[in-house]
Design an enzyme around this catalytic site. Structure first.
Site, PDB file in Angstrom:
ATOM      1  N   TYR A 221      -5.404  26.657  -9.202  1.00  0.00           N
ATOM      2  CA  TYR A 221      -4.066  26.236  -9.653  1.00  0.00           C
ATOM      3  C   TYR A 221      -4.042  25.908 -11.130  1.00  0.00           C
ATOM      4  O   TYR A 221      -2.998  25.995 -11.779  1.00  0.00           O
ATOM      5  CB  TYR A 221      -3.526  25.102  -8.776  1.00  0.00           C
ATOM      6  CG  TYR A 221      -3.043  25.699  -7.497  1.00  0.00           C
ATOM      7  CD1 TYR A 221      -1.804  26.328  -7.461  1.00  0.00           C
ATOM      8  CD2 TYR A 221      -3.855  25.779  -6.387  1.00  0.00           C
ATOM      9  CE1 TYR A 221      -1.391  26.993  -6.333  1.00  0.00           C
ATOM     10  CE2 TYR A 221      -3.444  26.433  -5.244  1.00  0.00           C
ATOM     11  CZ  TYR A 221      -2.212  27.040  -5.232  1.00  0.00           C
ATOM     12  OH  TYR A 221      -1.804  27.711  -4.120  1.00  0.00           O
ATOM     13  N   HIS A 368      -9.364  40.126  -3.200  1.00  0.00           N
ATOM     14  CA  HIS A 368      -8.326  39.097  -3.227  1.00  0.00           C
ATOM     15  C   HIS A 368      -8.212  38.443  -4.604  1.00  0.00           C
ATOM     16  O   HIS A 368      -7.135  38.364  -5.168  1.00  0.00           O
ATOM     17  CB  HIS A 368      -8.602  38.034  -2.154  1.00  0.00           C
ATOM     18  CG  HIS A 368      -7.796  36.789  -2.322  1.00  0.00           C
ATOM     19  ND1 HIS A 368      -6.438  36.750  -2.062  1.00  0.00           N
ATOM     20  CD2 HIS A 368      -8.128  35.551  -2.750  1.00  0.00           C
ATOM     21  CE1 HIS A 368      -5.976  35.540  -2.314  1.00  0.00           C
ATOM     22  NE2 HIS A 368      -6.991  34.794  -2.738  1.00  0.00           N
ATOM     23  N   PHE A 369      -9.322  37.990  -5.166  1.00  0.00           N
ATOM     24  CA  PHE A 369      -9.089  37.248  -6.418  1.00  0.00           C
ATOM     25  C   PHE A 369      -8.849  38.147  -7.621  1.00  0.00           C
ATOM     26  O   PHE A 369      -8.390  37.687  -8.640  1.00  0.00           O
ATOM     27  CB  PHE A 369     -10.117  36.141  -6.685  1.00  0.00           C
ATOM     28  CG  PHE A 369     -11.550  36.528  -6.654  1.00  0.00           C
ATOM     29  CD1 PHE A 369     -12.069  37.383  -7.601  1.00  0.00           C
ATOM     30  CD2 PHE A 369     -12.390  35.986  -5.702  1.00  0.00           C
ATOM     31  CE1 PHE A 369     -13.400  37.719  -7.581  1.00  0.00           C
ATOM     32  CE2 PHE A 369     -13.731  36.321  -5.671  1.00  0.00           C
ATOM     33  CZ  PHE A 369     -14.232  37.192  -6.617  1.00  0.00           C
ATOM     34  N   HIS A 370      -9.111  39.461  -7.471  1.00  0.00           N
ATOM     35  CA  HIS A 370      -8.671  40.320  -8.572  1.00  0.00           C
ATOM     36  C   HIS A 370      -7.163  40.592  -8.524  1.00  0.00           C
ATOM     37  O   HIS A 370      -6.583  40.988  -9.535  1.00  0.00           O
ATOM     38  CB  HIS A 370      -9.461  41.625  -8.607  1.00  0.00           C
ATOM     39  CG  HIS A 370     -10.845  41.440  -9.167  1.00  0.00           C
ATOM     40  ND1 HIS A 370     -11.947  41.262  -8.380  1.00  0.00           N
ATOM     41  CD2 HIS A 370     -11.300  41.333 -10.441  1.00  0.00           C
ATOM     42  CE1 HIS A 370     -13.025  41.088  -9.142  1.00  0.00           C
ATOM     43  NE2 HIS A 370     -12.658  41.111 -10.394  1.00  0.00           N
ATOM     44  N   ARG A 433     -20.001  40.789  -0.358  1.00  0.00           N
ATOM     45  CA  ARG A 433     -19.780  40.600  -1.795  1.00  0.00           C
ATOM     46  C   ARG A 433     -21.109  40.174  -2.416  1.00  0.00           C
ATOM     47  O   ARG A 433     -22.085  39.950  -1.703  1.00  0.00           O
ATOM     48  CB  ARG A 433     -18.702  39.547  -2.049  1.00  0.00           C
ATOM     49  CG  ARG A 433     -19.118  38.138  -1.696  1.00  0.00           C
ATOM     50  CD  ARG A 433     -17.992  37.149  -1.896  1.00  0.00           C
ATOM     51  NE  ARG A 433     -17.832  36.748  -3.292  1.00  0.00           N
ATOM     52  CZ  ARG A 433     -17.328  35.559  -3.664  1.00  0.00           C
ATOM     53  NH1 ARG A 433     -16.947  34.682  -2.751  1.00  0.00           N
ATOM     54  NH2 ARG A 433     -17.191  35.264  -4.933  1.00  0.00           N
ATOM     55  N   ARG A 434     -21.116  40.085  -3.725  1.00  0.00           N
ATOM     56  CA  ARG A 434     -22.284  39.595  -4.452  1.00  0.00           C
ATOM     57  C   ARG A 434     -23.565  40.307  -4.074  1.00  0.00           C
ATOM     58  O   ARG A 434     -24.584  39.676  -3.800  1.00  0.00           O
ATOM     59  CB  ARG A 434     -22.448  38.091  -4.200  1.00  0.00           C
ATOM     60  CG  ARG A 434     -21.314  37.289  -4.788  1.00  0.00           C
ATOM     61  CD  ARG A 434     -21.476  35.826  -4.511  1.00  0.00           C
ATOM     62  NE  ARG A 434     -20.745  35.037  -5.496  1.00  0.00           N
ATOM     63  CZ  ARG A 434     -20.604  33.725  -5.436  1.00  0.00           C
ATOM     64  NH1 ARG A 434     -21.152  33.049  -4.460  1.00  0.00           N
ATOM     65  NH2 ARG A 434     -19.954  33.083  -6.373  1.00  0.00           N
TER      66      ARG A 434
END
Ligand code: HEM
Ligand SMILES: [Cu+2]
Length: 550
Positions: A221, A368-370, A433-434
């Site tokens: 946020y 998602h976070f891209h 991921r990673r």
């Protein structure tokens, strides 16, 4: 125009942000090719080193420095130029944040800190990496307090008045940031630093992760609210109207202070050591964030409709055609918002207990976070960059730059669509991921992942390359508008800071009584965290020693 010295301060912040962006996106390009089995790194360079640099430089450094550059410019514009103390502390804050950044980056580059930006224990980096992180956070606090001081001076001079919306939103973001950082400061100072320097042998892993996510969720946020500020306060001006509702805007920011902190367990749903009740409670609080999010979406589209109809747009959707699509400052932000629709929906999936089981730790999360921080936030910042740098340097933003700007945002959007869609799909299929390239010894199920139209190696390589190209166009625009474009001389060539008008007559005064909101925020935090954190400390399993897996 704001004072020259305030402009310099903002420009230095934005300059450091883009230096981080340059290195960070280069790492991103390498990652795509390594994951695709198209590139093997030399023995002195490690995939995790690059991935740590990518996460830290883009998600932490780029965002934070850009945000402070934006805050400084907007606070100076809406409340007046900084006094000597505010100015001094802003520079001290900048300096401390930069020293922390350089120290942490040096540790990553020298191979002493390949622990990724979440620095999960029991992975153990050099103690100096954690010192770097601590300095970084403390530096942002100093810069934050400088801005709060500037705001307090204004309020003293304007007793009984509501502050301008931009200033209100800046302070709301800062209040949330300072509370959120308490978690990361606590774990870094009291757990990681003593452990990494060898003063204690073991670390309480569960506690460290929980304190990290106490910070890690509101961190998102901290990226998002400045983008929302642009959506609420800048966009209406660009399309020729006022802020849709001042009190709705303020209320939504206040709700973000309340509901963005007591929710970190939604990142730890698969972890043992936290009982289901606390996970459930924090998931419920997580879903409360949907309220201010939809309030924001509603007021954006209301603003668009009002502006479009004012310009003669008719029918159900005719107003859409009347928006200033040829203005890259607007179109970039609109595209950014559009990406947030699937991005936000994905967030609801991630936070849902059962669905989380499927997507946790897969490439889905990366996808998602891209399309949350990597595009809605980053592209809003790009749209701001196009005018904020010319505004600060007094240079022109020429027609050809405007065209390049369009090419930049279009390529970013295409690249992200390709990359993030394939990441989402691969994640659902089970790709973790990673990891560098992983075919699980050419196991047929893993090989099948790469058969899809969107998930095959060629499409992914194209997506990553388009993105990097886009990043380089942006760097070119930044360098030009910072140092090389001709100075504006004629009146019409000057670029302004487009702050929209906001009617405060009907805004209740209590919205700006920070003690109420800070108080409620702490009550919620205590309800959500006191008992489980206490249990983690008092019924701790044996701690873990450190591991260096690279
Ligand atoms: C040129 C543009 C970009 C490319 C090609 C790119 C590519 C990638 C790839 C392939 C990964 C996944 C690595 C893995 O899990 O093995 C990744 C992770 C990540 N990216 Fe990006 N990215 C780009 C831009 C951005 C931006 C603008 C941001 C944020 C502002 C960002 C934030 C992150 C974060 C936080 C991670 C997770 C790191 C971790 O798991 O520790 N990326 N990126
Ligand atoms: Cu979260």
């Amino acid at each position: 125009m704001i004072a020259i010295r305030d402009r310099k301060l903002a420009l230095w912040n934005i300059g450091v942000a883009y230096l981080a962006f340059l290195i960070g996106t280069l790492c991103g390009l390498l990652q795509v090719f390594i994951r695709n089995d198209a590139l093997t790194l030399p023995s002195w360079l490690d995939y995790y080193q690059i991935l740590t640099a990518h996460g830290v430089l883009l998600a932490l450094i780029f965002t934070t420095f850009f945000i402070f550059g934006f805050f400084i410019t907007g606070m100076s514009k809406s409340l007046g130029s900084f006094g000597p103390k505010v100015y001094l502390f802003s520079w001290i804050g900048f300096a401390v944040t930069t020293v922390g950044t350089v120290l942490a980056t040096a540790m990553i580059v020298s191979g002493e800190a390949s622990v990724l930006y979440t620095f999960y224990a029991p992975l153990k980096a050099s103690g100096w990496y954690y010192v770097g992180l601590a300095l970084f956070v403390v530096g942002t606090w100093i810069s934050s307090f400088a801005l709060v001081g500037h705001y307090m001076v204004w309020r003293k001079k304007h007793k009984g008045q509501l502050s301008p919306l931009f200033a209100f939103m800046t302070i709301a973001t800062i209040v949330m940031w300072i509370i959120a950082c308490l978690g990361v400061v606590a774990t870094v100072l009291f757990q990681f630093i003593p452990w990494a320097f060898g003063w204690v042998d073991t670390i309480n892993v569960e506690l460290s992760r929980s304190l990290f996510w106490f910070f890690g969720h509101p961190l998102v946020y901290f990226w998002l609210l400045p983008a929302y500020m642009a959506w609420y306060v800048i966009v209406p001006k660009l399309i020729g109207t006022k802020v849709f509702s001042d009190s709705l805007a303020r209320l939504s920011f206040v709700l973000f202070i309340l509901f963005s902190i007591p929710v970190g367990f939604h990142h730890q749903l698969t972890e043992p050591g936290i009982s289901n009740f606390w996970k459930f409670l924090q998931v419920v609080l997580t879903f409360m964030v949907i309220i201010p999010s939809l309030m924001t979406a509603f007021s954006m589209f209301a603003t668009f409709e009002i502006a479009g109809r004012k310009k003669g747009g008719k029918g159900l959707f005719g107003w859409l055609t009347k928006l200033p699509w040829k203005d890259v400052r607007f179109t970039s932000i609109f595209v950014a918002m559009a990406f947030f629709i699937p991005g936000g929906a994905g967030g609801i999936i991630n936070a849902s207990f059962q669905l989380n089981e499927i997507v946790h730790n897969t490439l889905w999360i990366v996808g998602h976070f891209h399309i949350t921080v990597g595009t809605p936030v980053a592209m809003t910042f790009m749209g701001l960059t196009f005018w904020i740098i010319p505004y600060l340097t007094g240079r022109k933003f020429s027609k050809s730059m405007q065209k390049l700007g369009f090419i930049q945002i279009i390529t970013w959007a295409i690249g992200m669509l390709l990359m993030s869609t394939s990441q989402h799909i691969l994640g659902l299929l089970g790709a973790p991921r990673r990891t560098a390239y992983s075919g699980y010894n050419n196991h047929p199920s893993a090989m099948e992942w790469f058969d899809g139209i969107l998930t095959n190696h060629v499409t992914m390589a194209i997506g990553g390359s388009i993105l990097f190209l886009s990043a380089m166009i942006l760097i070119y625009i930044v360098v030009m508008t910072m140092f090389l474009s001709p100075k504006a001389v004629k009146e019409e060539d000057f670029v302004d800071f487009p702050l929209a008008e906001s009617d405060v007559e009907n805004t209740p005064k209590f919205l700006e009584n920070w003690w109420i909101w800070i108080g409620i925020a702490f009550v919620l935090i205590i309800i959500a965290y006191a008992i489980p954190l206490n249990a983690m400390i008092h019924h701790a399993p044996p701690g873990s020693e450190g591991f260096k897996t690279w």
